[in-house]
Design an enzyme around this catalytic site. Structure first.
Site, mmCIF file in Angstrom:
data_model
loop_
_atom_site.group_PDB
_atom_site.id
_atom_site.type_symbol
_atom_site.label_atom_id
_atom_site.label_comp_id
_atom_site.label_asym_id
_atom_site.label_seq_id
_atom_site.Cartn_x
_atom_site.Cartn_y
_atom_site.Cartn_z
ATOM 1 N N ARG A 179 0.841 -1.200 0.000
ATOM 2 C CA ARG A 179 0.000 0.000 0.000
ATOM 3 C C ARG A 179 0.876 1.250 0.000
ATOM 4 O O ARG A 179 0.595 2.226 -0.710
ATOM 5 C CB ARG A 179 -0.935 0.009 1.202
ATOM 6 C CG ARG A 179 -2.078 -0.981 1.113
ATOM 7 C CD ARG A 179 -2.865 -1.057 2.397
ATOM 8 N NE ARG A 179 -3.549 0.189 2.720
ATOM 9 C CZ ARG A 179 -4.156 0.427 3.885
ATOM 10 N NH1 ARG A 179 -4.152 -0.496 4.841
ATOM 11 N NH2 ARG A 179 -4.769 1.589 4.097
ATOM 12 N N CYS A 239 -1.293 6.223 9.056
ATOM 13 C CA CYS A 239 -1.674 4.910 8.518
ATOM 14 C C CYS A 239 -2.867 5.119 7.603
ATOM 15 O O CYS A 239 -2.938 6.120 6.897
ATOM 16 C CB CYS A 239 -1.986 3.920 9.650
ATOM 17 S SG CYS A 239 -3.363 4.408 10.713
#
Length: 282
Positions: A179, A239
């Site tokens: 990611r 995050c």
């Protein structure tokens, strides 16, 4: 109180029933996981636990997921759960250490002085063969809680932008490496793939054992070092939505440091009106 932000299952079991102890289940799952923290709590929980709903105890004025509410809103919600500021609060989740770290960080950011995380969470409790509470749940008596906030625990998008531009703090992304590199799609629709220019990457599970417990301080320090992070310098953890970033903050707390968390995280930055995005390695 022990200075460690962690408590073992055995140590918590020995403390159950103490008048100043409050146990909090903060289990939370992504929509794709198909599980409900509240439903699982209502079926089975640690004795005397209350449920901390990360999505519900949040700012209703934004469409970003579970953003910190105002101190007044939080104080009201915490009071309804019986979480006096005089209590020692122990937070756990069913993953091991994941959303419990978010609730730990939230309570610290809202001025609670004594908060710990059950190391290994519900998994560790089960593994130790300790008793669980089932059946109907009875809410505790509400208590009065005064609003308070510790802004040093939180960072905004503009503050993260400034840190990246000036180097005043290390921005550390807890998302998975695919990611971060932009090779895997984001679990939330409509977000760009990649990372902030200048950010470092330390996936949160790099601080956890296979059993979902926090690694030893030496192993945590080594993980930060391997990712290019100096725990002695300021850190902003980020995050997907501010949950697993809190695991990095917990890891730094174990090392005697403190990290701020970018509350909006990639849910904000990766949106159409967010900041610059790059792909590839850090």
């Amino acid at each position: 109180m022990n200075s460690s932000p962690l408590i073992t299952a055995q140590a918590l079991h020995a403390r159950l029933g103490a008048p100043d102890l409050r146990v909090v289940d903060a289990s939370w799952f992504l929509p794709a996981e198909g599980r409900s923290g509240r439903t699982e709590f209502e079926a089975e929980r640690l004795p005397g636990a209350v449920f901390f709903d990360i999505d519900a105890i949040s700012d209703p004025a934004t469409d970003l997921p579970h953003m910190l509410p105002t101190p007044e809103v939080f104080a009201s919600a915490a009071g309804a759960l019986g979480l006096s500021r005089d209590s020692e609060v122990v937070v756990y989740d069913s993953f091991g250490v994941r959303s419990a770290a978010r609730a730990w960080w939230t309570l610290r950011a809202m001025g609670y002085p004594r908060v710990r995380v059950l190391d290994g969470g519900l998994r560790a409790w089960r593994a130790a063969g300790l008793p669980l509470e089932t059946g109907s749940y009875r809410a505790p008596p509400a208590v009065g809680v005064s609003p308070e906030a510790r802004p040093e625990w939180v960072r905004s998008q503009s503050e993260v932008t400034s840190a990246l531009e000036t180097g005043s703090a290390q921005v550390v992304d807890a998302r998975s490496a695919p990611r971060f590199r932009g090779e895997a799609p984001e679990p939330r629709p409509g977000l760009r793939s990649g990372h902030m220019p200048g950010a470092l990457n330390l996936p949160f599970d790099g601080l956890l054992t296979a059993e979902g417990q926090m690694k030893s301080p030496a192993e945590i320090a080594a993980a930060f070092k391997a990712s290019g992070v100096d725990p002695a310098r300021p850190v902003i953890a980020t995050c997907g939505s501010g949950v697993t970033a809190s695991v990095l903050a917990l890891g730094l707390e174990i090392l005697g440091s403190q990290a701020a968390v970018y509350d909006g995280s990639w849910a904000e930055w990766g949106g159409a009106s967010g900041g610059d995005v790059v792909t590839g390695n850090a």
